[in-house]
Design a protein around this motif. Structure first.
Motif, PDB file in Angstrom:
ATOM      1  N   ILE A   1       0.860  -1.165  -0.061  1.00 41.18           N
ATOM      2  CA  ILE A   1       0.093  -0.106   0.032  1.00 41.18           C
ATOM      3  C   ILE A   1       0.836   1.179  -0.097  1.00 41.18           C
ATOM      4  CG2 ILE A   1      -1.624   1.255   1.341  1.00 41.18           C
ATOM      5  CD1 ILE A   1      -2.642  -1.355   2.699  1.00 41.18           C
ATOM      6  N   GLU A   2       0.522   2.173  -0.926  1.00 42.05           N
ATOM      7  CA  GLU A   2       1.367   3.281  -1.160  1.00 42.05           C
ATOM      8  C   GLU A   2       0.472   4.648  -1.161  1.00 42.05           C
ATOM      9  OE1 GLU A   2       4.799   3.365  -3.499  1.00 42.05           O
ATOM     10  OE2 GLU A   2       4.873   5.529  -3.687  1.00 42.05           O
ATOM     11  N   VAL A   3       0.688   5.666  -0.413  1.00 44.37           N
ATOM     12  CA  VAL A   3      -0.233   6.776  -0.496  1.00 44.37           C
ATOM     13  C   VAL A   3       0.520   7.606  -1.482  1.00 44.37           C
ATOM     14  CG1 VAL A   3      -0.814   8.982   0.766  1.00 44.37           C
ATOM     15  CG2 VAL A   3      -0.985   6.834   2.085  1.00 44.37           C
ATOM     16  N   ASN A   4      -0.229   8.072  -2.579  1.00 46.02           N
ATOM     17  CA  ASN A   4       0.263   9.002  -3.424  1.00 46.02           C
ATOM     18  C   ASN A   4      -0.804   9.941  -3.911  1.00 46.02           C
ATOM     19  OD1 ASN A   4       0.409   9.657  -6.677  1.00 46.02           O
ATOM     20  ND2 ASN A   4       2.525   9.055  -6.076  1.00 46.02           N
ATOM     21  N   LEU A   5      -0.544  11.374  -3.784  1.00 48.48           N
ATOM     22  CA  LEU A   5      -1.518  12.169  -3.685  1.00 48.48           C
ATOM     23  C   LEU A   5      -1.211  13.480  -4.959  1.00 48.48           C
ATOM     24  CD1 LEU A   5      -1.653  12.757   0.327  1.00 48.48           C
ATOM     25  CD2 LEU A   5      -3.379  11.624  -1.257  1.00 48.48           C
ATOM     26  N   PHE A   6      -2.124  13.999  -5.440  1.00 46.21           N
ATOM     27  CA  PHE A   6      -2.306  15.007  -6.218  1.00 46.21           C
ATOM     28  C   PHE A   6      -1.716  16.084  -5.624  1.00 46.21           C
ATOM     29  CE2 PHE A   6      -3.478  18.432  -9.498  1.00 46.21           C
ATOM     30  CZ  PHE A   6      -2.898  18.020 -10.532  1.00 46.21           C
ATOM     31  N   TYR A   7      -2.649  16.357  -4.543  1.00 47.85           N
ATOM     32  CA  TYR A   7      -2.661  17.427  -3.465  1.00 47.85           C
ATOM     33  C   TYR A   7      -2.197  17.113  -2.316  1.00 47.85           C
ATOM     34  CZ  TYR A   7      -6.154  19.246  -6.888  1.00 47.85           C
ATOM     35  OH  TYR A   7      -6.771  19.433  -7.926  1.00 47.85           O
ATOM     36  N   ARG A   8      -0.580  17.061  -2.520  1.00 43.29           N
ATOM     37  CA  ARG A   8       0.055  16.428  -1.196  1.00 43.29           C
ATOM     38  C   ARG A   8       0.463  17.506  -0.503  1.00 43.29           C
ATOM     39  NH1 ARG A   8       3.624  11.724  -0.187  1.00 43.29           N
ATOM     40  NH2 ARG A   8       3.566  10.784  -2.272  1.00 43.29           N
ATOM     41  N   SER A   9       0.183  17.209   0.890  1.00 47.48           N
ATOM     42  CA  SER A   9       0.763  17.938   2.014  1.00 47.48           C
ATOM     43  C   SER A   9       1.164  17.177   3.254  1.00 47.48           C
ATOM     44  CB  SER A   9      -0.350  19.169   2.469  1.00 47.48           C
ATOM     45  OG  SER A   9      -1.626  18.298   3.091  1.00 47.48           O
ATOM     46  N   LYS A  10       1.799  17.438   4.095  1.00 54.90           N
ATOM     47  CA  LYS A  10       2.247  16.627   5.309  1.00 54.90           C
ATOM     48  C   LYS A  10       0.842  16.417   6.086  1.00 54.90           C
ATOM     49  CE  LYS A  10       6.688  17.438   6.436  1.00 54.90           C
ATOM     50  NZ  LYS A  10       7.207  18.330   5.297  1.00 54.90           N
ATOM     51  N   GLU A  11       0.184  17.422   6.336  1.00 50.63           N
ATOM     52  CA  GLU A  11      -1.184  17.309   6.972  1.00 50.63           C
ATOM     53  C   GLU A  11      -2.151  16.057   6.423  1.00 50.63           C
ATOM     54  OE1 GLU A  11      -3.752  20.616   6.588  1.00 50.63           O
ATOM     55  OE2 GLU A  11      -4.121  20.723   8.682  1.00 50.63           O
ATOM     56  N   ARG A  12      -2.171  16.220   5.183  1.00 47.50           N
ATOM     57  CA  ARG A  12      -3.344  15.204   4.149  1.00 47.50           C
ATOM     58  C   ARG A  12      -2.367  13.557   4.396  1.00 47.50           C
ATOM     59  NH1 ARG A  12      -4.987  15.580  -1.423  1.00 47.50           N
ATOM     60  NH2 ARG A  12      -6.302  14.062  -0.479  1.00 47.50           N
ATOM     61  N   GLU A  13      -1.213  13.765   4.258  1.00 47.37           N
ATOM     62  CA  GLU A  13      -0.371  12.354   4.617  1.00 47.37           C
ATOM     63  C   GLU A  13      -0.882  11.724   5.964  1.00 47.37           C
ATOM     64  OE1 GLU A  13       3.668  13.297   4.262  1.00 47.37           O
ATOM     65  OE2 GLU A  13       3.817  13.126   1.994  1.00 47.37           O
ATOM     66  N   LYS A  14      -0.532  12.771   6.781  1.00 43.26           N
ATOM     67  CA  LYS A  14      -0.841  12.217   8.243  1.00 43.26           C
ATOM     68  C   LYS A  14      -2.259  11.607   8.340  1.00 43.26           C
ATOM     69  CE  LYS A  14       2.564  13.977  11.213  1.00 43.26           C
ATOM     70  NZ  LYS A  14       2.659  15.263  11.699  1.00 43.26           N
ATOM     71  N   ALA A  15      -3.065  12.376   7.772  1.00 45.98           N
ATOM     72  CA  ALA A  15      -4.577  12.127   8.092  1.00 45.98           C
ATOM     73  C   ALA A  15      -5.045  10.916   7.423  1.00 45.98           C
ATOM     74  CB  ALA A  15      -5.661  13.263   7.337  1.00 45.98           C
ATOM     75  N   ILE A  16      -4.435  10.600   5.965  1.00 50.58           N
ATOM     76  CA  ILE A  16      -4.611   9.347   5.122  1.00 50.58           C
ATOM     77  C   ILE A  16      -3.945   8.117   6.057  1.00 50.58           C
ATOM     78  CG2 ILE A  16      -4.241   8.290   3.125  1.00 50.58           C
ATOM     79  CD1 ILE A  16      -4.698  11.194   1.863  1.00 50.58           C
ATOM     80  N   GLN A  17      -2.925   8.531   6.315  1.00 47.99           N
ATOM     81  CA  GLN A  17      -2.274   7.239   7.258  1.00 47.99           C
ATOM     82  C   GLN A  17      -2.947   6.917   8.410  1.00 47.99           C
ATOM     83  OE1 GLN A  17       1.647   8.683   9.012  1.00 47.99           O
ATOM     84  NE2 GLN A  17       2.728   6.785   8.587  1.00 47.99           N
ATOM     85  N   LYS A  18      -3.450   7.763   9.027  1.00 45.51           N
ATOM     86  CA  LYS A  18      -4.399   7.569  10.204  1.00 45.51           C
ATOM     87  C   LYS A  18      -5.723   6.703   9.731  1.00 45.51           C
ATOM     88  CE  LYS A  18      -6.907  10.220  13.871  1.00 45.51           C
ATOM     89  NZ  LYS A  18      -7.442  11.638  14.240  1.00 45.51           N
ATOM     90  N   VAL A  19      -6.208   7.156   8.684  1.00 44.72           N
ATOM     91  CA  VAL A  19      -7.450   6.430   8.362  1.00 44.72           C
ATOM     92  C   VAL A  19      -7.107   4.905   7.926  1.00 44.72           C
ATOM     93  CG1 VAL A  19      -9.132   6.066   6.225  1.00 44.72           C
ATOM     94  CG2 VAL A  19      -8.799   8.367   7.415  1.00 44.72           C
ATOM     95  N   LEU A  20      -5.736   4.665   7.241  1.00 43.24           N
ATOM     96  CA  LEU A  20      -5.655   3.533   6.918  1.00 43.24           C
ATOM     97  C   LEU A  20      -5.000   2.500   8.025  1.00 43.24           C
ATOM     98  CD1 LEU A  20      -3.464   4.278   3.507  1.00 43.24           C
ATOM     99  CD2 LEU A  20      -5.885   3.204   3.784  1.00 43.24           C
ATOM    100  N   LYS A  21      -4.321   3.144   8.954  1.00 42.85           N
ATOM    101  CA  LYS A  21      -3.991   2.095  10.319  1.00 42.85           C
ATOM    102  C   LYS A  21      -5.176   1.861  11.029  1.00 42.85           C
ATOM    103  CE  LYS A  21       0.653   3.630  11.260  1.00 42.85           C
ATOM    104  NZ  LYS A  21       1.678   4.676  11.971  1.00 42.85           N
ATOM    105  N   LYS A  22      -6.256   2.933  11.008  1.00 44.94           N
ATOM    106  CA  LYS A  22      -7.505   2.547  11.489  1.00 44.94           C
ATOM    107  C   LYS A  22      -8.179   1.224  11.223  1.00 44.94           C
ATOM    108  CE  LYS A  22     -11.632   4.422  13.817  1.00 44.94           C
ATOM    109  NZ  LYS A  22     -12.783   5.479  13.289  1.00 44.94           N
TER     110      LYS A  22
END
Ligand code: PTJ
Length: 257
Positions: A100-121
């Motif tokens: 699983i790899e996060v890849n964003l068009f609108y990348r920001s640290k905030e969004r990376e963290k938020a998506i990581q949290k959702v996937l970990k949950k």
């Protein structure tokens, strides 16, 4: 949840999905543009009839075969996919062996963290492409999507890119990778450039893809490979467009849904 949706509302399920995307946007998981992208997807879902059409089912079979015969498959996750199918991403990764790899068009640290949290949950234990880990670059691509993980998309032979934009799909195909997309719009550049285009809603398609991978795992590698040999993406796209045209002609004649 922003509003109370009556269970009896004829479009309750669709409204719940919208609400989860709005909540995802507030939590920085979904980009603002992700809401616009969803609206576009909804429109195409109306046109195809909000069900998995036969050509999509065939593409799903080929996608399952591609994942199971890959040496280094990767599921690329963006904001919309993280909100719409978090558990399915994890299950597909488990049954297919894809990373699983996060890849964003609108990348920001905030969004990376938020998506990581959702996937970990949802149960993810290893998530590539976060922060400094996205240190490699896709050649000839200028958007934030060019940032990839050297242990993930950079060396992948098969990449699943649900709800993608065309530029990266084209670049990944140029790098020699087999690209699988899930996109409701058969005319999108992503659908047109991908090796395998599943013209379906990611919410339906991920379930069916997981089922297909589980079933196919019982077959030999040779039998699985046959699904890929017989696969013709141009034909699948033509069939999806023809499905929409025939359905619209029928409805135009009938004057109702
Ligand atoms: O999270 P980020 O920063 O990576 O951004 C993600 C979005 C979706 C905003 C970004 O990739 C984008 O702008 O995408 P596009 O170019 O709007 O393309 C999205 C495509 O997905 C369109 O062709 C839509 O028809 C399609 N789509 C939208 N919702 C769904 C969908 N396809 C399948 N299932 C859906 N639920």
């Amino acid at each position: 949840m922003n509003i109370e949706i009556p269970a009896s509302h004829p479009r309750a399920a669709s409204l719940h999905v919208r609400e989860s995307l709005i909540d995802g946007c507030k939590a920085h998981v979904v980009a603002y543009a992700g809401l616009i992208a969803h609206g576009r997807g909804e429109a195409f879902d109306y046109l195809i009839g909000e069900k998995t059409i036969p050509s999509a089912a065939e593409a799903i079979k080929a996608a399952a075969a591609a994942l199971l015969t890959a040496e280094h498959p990767v599921i690329s996750v963006n904001g919309n996919t993280a909100i719409l199918t978090p558990k399915e991403i994890i299950e597909l990764s488990e049954v297919s062996g894809a990373l699983i790899e996060v890849n964003l068009f609108y990348r920001s640290k905030e969004r990376e963290k938020a998506i990581q949290k959702v996937l970990k949950k949802a149960g993810a234990t290893r998530i590539l492409g976060i922060g400094a880990a996205a240190s490699a670059r896709i050649p000839e691509l200028l958007s934030e999507r060019r940032r990839v993980d050297p242990e993930g998309i950079l060396i992948a032979d098969v990449v699943l890119v649900p709800l993608e934009d065309g530029d990266r799909t084209e670049a990944l195909v140029k790098m020699g990778k087999r690209v699988i997309t899930i996109d409701l719009n058969p005319l999108s550049r992503t659908a047109q450039y991908s090796s395998i285009s599943i013209i379906d809603n990611v919410v339906r398609a991920m379930h069916q893809l997981i089922r297909e991978v589980k079933n196919m795992k019982k077959s030999t590698q040779q039998e699985i490979g046959k699904h890929l040999l017989a696969y013709d993406n141009k034909k699948i796209l033509s069939q999806a467009i023809a499905h929409i045209a025939e359905r619209m002609n029928f409805l135009a004649a009938e004057g109702c849904t």
